[in-house]
Design an enzyme around this catalytic site. Structure first.
Site, PDB file in Angstrom:
ATOM      1  N   GLY A  89       0.807  -1.223   0.000  1.00  0.00           N
ATOM      2  CA  GLY A  89       0.000   0.000   0.000  1.00  0.00           C
ATOM      3  C   GLY A  89       0.832   1.262   0.000  1.00  0.00           C
ATOM      4  N   TYR A 127      -2.669  -5.177 -11.440  1.00  0.00           N
ATOM      5  CA  TYR A 127      -2.185  -5.420 -12.801  1.00  0.00           C
ATOM      6  C   TYR A 127      -3.057  -4.712 -13.825  1.00  0.00           C
ATOM      7  CZ  TYR A 127       0.826  -8.882 -10.588  1.00  0.00           C
ATOM      8  OH  TYR A 127       1.753  -9.494  -9.788  1.00  0.00           O
TER       9      TYR A 127
END
Length: 146
Positions: A89, A127
């Site tokens: 994160g 992705y």
């Protein structure tokens, strides 16, 4: 948070293997890891790796190799992109991915390819945001009985 990306060296193999084991635990597949530090050392010419460091501590990696695909030619295959859980994160994965894209461009690759587990929704979203197309048509086929 200052992150340094650097190319791995032989001395980093124990840390790389530790990250591989952490990834296998995350993917509930540790029992399928047959590789070892010794094997990685012996086979070091077959892969490359960039490491992410914070305050001298290795916290992530992008392990890759070059492959040839008949339809597109030379490609970079990103086998593992992994960041330790406590550092996720913080855009470290994005930095490693950008490095892989840079390497693929510098090496004149036609494609950057990777695999993602179908249950790993956070990775799939990462992705997709990075610009990858997620293929729903092809299956992995492995033969391992040598």
């Amino acid at each position: 948070m200052k992150i340094e990306l650097r190319k791995a060296t032989d001395k980093d193999i124990p840390a790389i293997f530790g990250l591989i084991r952490e990834l296998a635990i995350y993917e509930d597949g540790l029992d399928r890891v047959t590789n070892s530090e010794e094997q990685m050392q012996a086979e070091k010419d077959f892969y490359n790796c960039y490491l992410a460091e914070h305050d001298g501590k290795i916290i992530g990696m992008a392990l890759y190799y070059f492959a040839y695909y008949t339809w597109v030619g030379k490609s970079l295959y990103l086998d593992d992109l992994f960041v330790k859980e406590e550092y996720r994160g913080k855009k470290i994965g994005s930095q490693l991915m950008q490095k892989m894209m840079d390497v693929a461009r510098e090496e004149k690759c036609s494609r950057l390819r990777l695999q993602v587990l179908n249950w790993n929704s956070s990775a799939i979203e990462f992705y997709k945001k990075s610009g990858f197309m997620i293929d729903q048509e092809w299956y992995n086929c492995d033969y391992i009985d040598f």
